[in-house]
Each structure stands twice: as C-alpha cells, then as structure tokens.
Design a protein around this motif. Structure first.
Motif, mmCIF file in Angstrom:
data_model
loop_
_atom_site.group_PDB
_atom_site.id
_atom_site.type_symbol
_atom_site.label_atom_id
_atom_site.label_comp_id
_atom_site.label_asym_id
_atom_site.label_seq_id
_atom_site.Cartn_x
_atom_site.Cartn_y
_atom_site.Cartn_z
ATOM 1 N N HIS A 33 -8.306 -5.154 4.079
ATOM 2 C CA HIS A 33 -9.505 -5.436 4.874
ATOM 3 C C HIS A 33 -9.873 -6.916 4.803
ATOM 4 O O HIS A 33 -10.350 -7.487 5.799
ATOM 5 C CB HIS A 33 -10.654 -4.556 4.403
ATOM 6 C CG HIS A 33 -10.490 -3.106 4.755
ATOM 7 N ND1 HIS A 33 -10.612 -2.638 6.044
ATOM 8 C CD2 HIS A 33 -10.187 -2.031 3.996
ATOM 9 C CE1 HIS A 33 -10.409 -1.326 6.062
ATOM 10 N NE2 HIS A 33 -10.137 -0.943 4.833
ATOM 11 N N MET A 74 0.832 -1.203 0.000
ATOM 12 C CA MET A 74 0.000 0.000 0.000
ATOM 13 C C MET A 74 0.871 1.260 0.000
ATOM 14 O O MET A 74 0.603 2.218 -0.729
ATOM 15 C CB MET A 74 -0.908 -0.036 1.236
ATOM 16 C CG MET A 74 -2.146 0.840 1.169
ATOM 17 S SD MET A 74 -3.155 0.643 2.667
ATOM 18 C CE MET A 74 -3.779 -1.016 2.425
ATOM 19 N N ARG A 93 -15.230 4.638 -5.529
ATOM 20 C CA ARG A 93 -14.058 4.734 -4.657
ATOM 21 C C ARG A 93 -12.974 5.604 -5.278
ATOM 22 O O ARG A 93 -12.223 6.268 -4.579
ATOM 23 C CB ARG A 93 -13.509 3.321 -4.380
ATOM 24 C CG ARG A 93 -14.481 2.456 -3.620
ATOM 25 C CD ARG A 93 -14.103 0.990 -3.663
ATOM 26 N NE ARG A 93 -12.922 0.723 -2.892
ATOM 27 C CZ ARG A 93 -11.878 0.041 -3.344
ATOM 28 N NH1 ARG A 93 -11.871 -0.400 -4.575
ATOM 29 N NH2 ARG A 93 -10.840 -0.186 -2.578
ATOM 30 N N HIS A 126 -11.772 4.880 10.808
ATOM 31 C CA HIS A 126 -11.509 4.810 9.367
ATOM 32 C C HIS A 126 -12.818 4.888 8.575
ATOM 33 O O HIS A 126 -12.926 5.653 7.614
ATOM 34 C CB HIS A 126 -10.770 3.513 9.052
ATOM 35 C CG HIS A 126 -10.691 3.171 7.600
ATOM 36 N ND1 HIS A 126 -10.112 3.990 6.663
ATOM 37 C CD2 HIS A 126 -11.142 2.080 6.918
ATOM 38 C CE1 HIS A 126 -10.202 3.431 5.466
ATOM 39 N NE2 HIS A 126 -10.825 2.272 5.594
ATOM 40 N N GLU A 186 -3.285 0.926 -5.301
ATOM 41 C CA GLU A 186 -3.593 1.331 -3.934
ATOM 42 C C GLU A 186 -5.002 0.875 -3.538
ATOM 43 O O GLU A 186 -5.226 0.397 -2.427
ATOM 44 C CB GLU A 186 -3.467 2.847 -3.802
ATOM 45 C CG GLU A 186 -3.383 3.327 -2.363
ATOM 46 C CD GLU A 186 -2.973 4.785 -2.262
ATOM 47 O OE1 GLU A 186 -2.934 5.298 -1.135
ATOM 48 O OE2 GLU A 186 -2.704 5.420 -3.304
ATOM 49 N N LEU A 187 -5.935 0.996 -4.448
ATOM 50 C CA LEU A 187 -7.299 0.538 -4.190
ATOM 51 C C LEU A 187 -7.348 -0.978 -4.024
ATOM 52 O O LEU A 187 -8.060 -1.502 -3.171
ATOM 53 C CB LEU A 187 -8.213 0.970 -5.333
ATOM 54 C CG LEU A 187 -8.569 2.456 -5.385
ATOM 55 C CD1 LEU A 187 -9.214 2.811 -6.716
ATOM 56 C CD2 LEU A 187 -9.488 2.832 -4.242
ATOM 57 N N LEU A 205 -6.028 8.213 4.419
ATOM 58 C CA LEU A 205 -6.461 6.822 4.375
ATOM 59 C C LEU A 205 -5.299 5.873 4.662
ATOM 60 O O LEU A 205 -5.454 4.884 5.389
ATOM 61 C CB LEU A 205 -7.080 6.497 3.011
ATOM 62 C CG LEU A 205 -8.462 7.097 2.742
ATOM 63 C CD1 LEU A 205 -8.828 6.936 1.271
ATOM 64 C CD2 LEU A 205 -9.521 6.438 3.622
ATOM 65 N N LEU A 206 -4.153 6.182 4.103
ATOM 66 C CA LEU A 206 -2.971 5.349 4.359
ATOM 67 C C LEU A 206 -2.639 5.349 5.847
ATOM 68 O O LEU A 206 -2.372 4.291 6.439
ATOM 69 C CB LEU A 206 -1.775 5.860 3.543
ATOM 70 C CG LEU A 206 -0.445 5.134 3.791
ATOM 71 C CD1 LEU A 206 -0.563 3.652 3.416
ATOM 72 C CD2 LEU A 206 0.683 5.793 2.997
ATOM 73 N N HIS A 242 -5.028 3.115 7.736
ATOM 74 C CA HIS A 242 -4.728 1.693 7.551
ATOM 75 C C HIS A 242 -3.528 1.269 8.392
ATOM 76 O O HIS A 242 -3.525 0.189 8.991
ATOM 77 C CB HIS A 242 -4.464 1.400 6.070
ATOM 78 C CG HIS A 242 -5.690 1.467 5.222
ATOM 79 N ND1 HIS A 242 -5.733 2.125 4.014
ATOM 80 C CD2 HIS A 242 -6.935 0.955 5.398
ATOM 81 C CE1 HIS A 242 -6.944 2.009 3.493
ATOM 82 N NE2 HIS A 242 -7.681 1.311 4.314
ATOM 83 N N HIS A 293 1.158 3.989 -2.968
ATOM 84 C CA HIS A 293 0.884 5.387 -2.616
ATOM 85 C C HIS A 293 2.008 6.295 -3.094
ATOM 86 O O HIS A 293 1.765 7.367 -3.665
ATOM 87 C CB HIS A 293 0.717 5.504 -1.102
ATOM 88 C CG HIS A 293 0.422 6.893 -0.625
ATOM 89 N ND1 HIS A 293 -0.829 7.449 -0.680
ATOM 90 C CD2 HIS A 293 1.232 7.843 -0.096
ATOM 91 C CE1 HIS A 293 -0.791 8.680 -0.205
ATOM 92 N NE2 HIS A 293 0.451 8.943 0.161
ATOM 93 N N ASP A 301 -6.049 -1.838 -0.712
ATOM 94 C CA ASP A 301 -7.056 -1.466 0.288
ATOM 95 C C ASP A 301 -7.999 -2.641 0.553
ATOM 96 O O ASP A 301 -8.224 -3.038 1.705
ATOM 97 C CB ASP A 301 -7.824 -0.243 -0.229
ATOM 98 C CG ASP A 301 -8.829 0.313 0.771
ATOM 99 O OD1 ASP A 301 -9.372 -0.467 1.566
ATOM 100 O OD2 ASP A 301 -9.078 1.519 0.733
ATOM 101 N N ARG A 350 -5.926 10.518 0.278
ATOM 102 C CA ARG A 350 -5.154 9.280 0.148
ATOM 103 C C ARG A 350 -4.124 9.175 1.269
ATOM 104 O O ARG A 350 -3.899 8.092 1.815
ATOM 105 C CB ARG A 350 -4.468 9.223 -1.220
ATOM 106 C CG ARG A 350 -5.435 8.993 -2.377
ATOM 107 C CD ARG A 350 -4.766 9.115 -3.728
ATOM 108 N NE ARG A 350 -3.689 8.170 -3.887
ATOM 109 C CZ ARG A 350 -2.423 8.517 -4.153
ATOM 110 N NH1 ARG A 350 -2.102 9.788 -4.300
ATOM 111 N NH2 ARG A 350 -1.507 7.598 -4.299
#
Length: 273
Positions: free
Chosen positions: A158, A138, A189, A228, A150-151, A202-203, A206, A142, A154, A199
């Motif tokens: 999860h 990730m 997304r 998150h 990256e998506l 979000l990183l 995570h 990024h 993601d 972004r």
C-alpha cells in the motif's frame, strides 16, 4: 565517480541553504523516511561535494527545523515527522473506542481508492517493477505461512501504491495511516489474518489491485482498492463478533465452575443447593 545514492552534488556556490533544500526535498518526496540514518559526515560531504563546515551548518538548520535528530556518537537520523500528525492523547483515545476502527477504514476506503486510481495513471516503470516485486514477496510469505512477513509486505504494498500516485500529500497521509495501523491503534491485524481463507482472499485482492495499476486501468484500480477495504471492514466486524463470543463463552465456563448448576457424570443437571 563514487555512488552518491539519492544525494546530488551541490552547485559550485556550495551554500548550506542548498544542502538544506536538497535534503528537505528528499524528505518531502518520501525518499528519506522516518528513522533513516544519514551517511556519516565525511561521506555525506563527499557525496554533496561540499565542505564539512557547510554540511554541519546545514544539518544544524535541519535539526532546528525538527526534520533531523542527532544522537551523540550515533549519527544523524530522519526525525519522526509523520508521528506528529496525531497526538499521543488522541491516539490513546482512539485506541480505547472500537468505533474509531470503522471510521478509520471508511476514511482509508476513499483515500486508497483515489490513490490506486492515480497510481494507474501515473506509475512509472520503476513504480510498476516495485509493485510486482512486493506482490511476489507477498505470495512467497503466503506460501510459507509466515504471518509477519505477509503483514509487512501488505503495508509495503500500500505504501508503494502511495508512492506511485505521485501526490505528496497523499503519500504522507497514507504513511501516517499505516504507521498507526502497525502500532495496532485501530485493530489487531493479526486477528483479521487468522480467519480461515481470509489470507487467501486478501492476497487475491492485492493481486487484483496490482494488475489494474500495471495495466493502466484507473477505474478498475479504484474499484479493486475500495473492494479490498470493504472486505477488511467485514473482517474487522467478524473479528469483533468472534471476540465477543469468546468472552461470553469464557464467562459461561467460569460460571459452571463456581458452584452454580453443573452436570453430573451422566450428563444430568444438578445443583449444589
């Protein structure tokens, strides 16, 4: 001894029922995923140490149970069993109404909080190593500015947390959620990722979830996972507002070009009337 991958040799009794049970457990445990191709008949029979007639009987039974599908001349695959959680008409209905996106995220908030909490308690060394590798992927995506990678990381992240929670119902429920998300059923997304500094945030979120799981802190992992999703809910709302602003701006621009009030070359308002 040849590598048999996830498949184990069947007992000396060598019945088709035992083959069926082993493959069903691999499906239930999430080892075999939708769309995975099984090894060829000869290779799989060797892995399981059974005769090819017994294997064929087992595969036929698994197909009858709609767990596997065979393509003539193209091999045997794991069926799309997760896709049946939501019917196509329901998915189409959800996709036409934006309210469903927030309900979906509200649902995910509670689900992922519980999942991260359990993962912090139950993750094995293998689970933790996988999470670290995905976070590293990730970070790399990024830094390269590669949205697609990256998506993808993601969703993998999860999903790996779902596996680390070691609860079969949670695992398959989450996979169904992410499958719908990948299809763009609930929201775009890409649009959420496109906001400046989102972004980066979000990183960081995570990483916080991962750190809490690796450190075995269930409460922190749950809070980080829910924070998150709260952030994503805010991002979705902002994306919808921005989309509406853009729609109105375009309408105004069209109106200016259709004979209504316009500006002359000196910036003064004029009329075609």
């Amino acid at each position: 001894m040849p590598d048999t991958g996830p498949f184990a040799r069947i007992s000396p009794m060598k019945t088709a029922d035992e083959v069926v049970q082993q493959i069903e457990l691999l499906l239930l445990d999430g080892v075999l995923r939708d769309g995975d191709k099984l090894p060829g008949e000869r290779e799989l029979a060797q892995m399981l140490d059974v005769s090819r007639p017994i294997l064929r009987q087992a595969l036929k039974e698994l197909e009858a149970r709609r767990l596997l599908v065979s393509h003539h001349g193209g091999g045997t695959y794991v069926a799309d069993i997760i896709g049946e959680v939501f019917s196509q008409p329901l998915m189409d209905l959800i996709g036409r109404h934006s309210r469903a996106a927030l309900d979906y995220l509200e649902y995910r908030r509670e689900l992922e909080g519980l999942t991260a909490e359990l993962a912090a308690k139950r993750a094995t060394a293998t689970d933790r190593a996988l999470l670290e590798r995905i976070v590293a992927d990730m970070r790399e995506a990024h830094e390269r500015g590669n949205f697609d990678d990256e998506l993808h990381a993601d969703v993998e992240f999860h999903s790996a947390i779902g596996e680390a929670a070691h609860n079969l119902i949670l695992l398959h429920t989450l996979r169904a959620c992410y499958k719908l998300l990948n299809r763009g059923i609930f929201f775009n997304r890409q649009a959420v990722f496109a906001f400046a500094d989102y972004r980066e945030k979000l990183l960081g979120q995570h990483v916080a979830i991962c750190d809490a799981i690796l450190a075995g802190r269930p409460d922190d992992a749950k809070a980080a996972a829910q924070d998150h999703i709260d952030f994503v809910i805010g991002a979705v709302r902002e994306s919808e507002r921005a989309g509406e602003w853009d729609r109105v701006s375009r309408l105004r621009m069209l109106s200016r070009g259709t004979g209504h009030d316009t500006q002359d070359g000196k910036g003064r308002m004029t009329s075609d009337g």
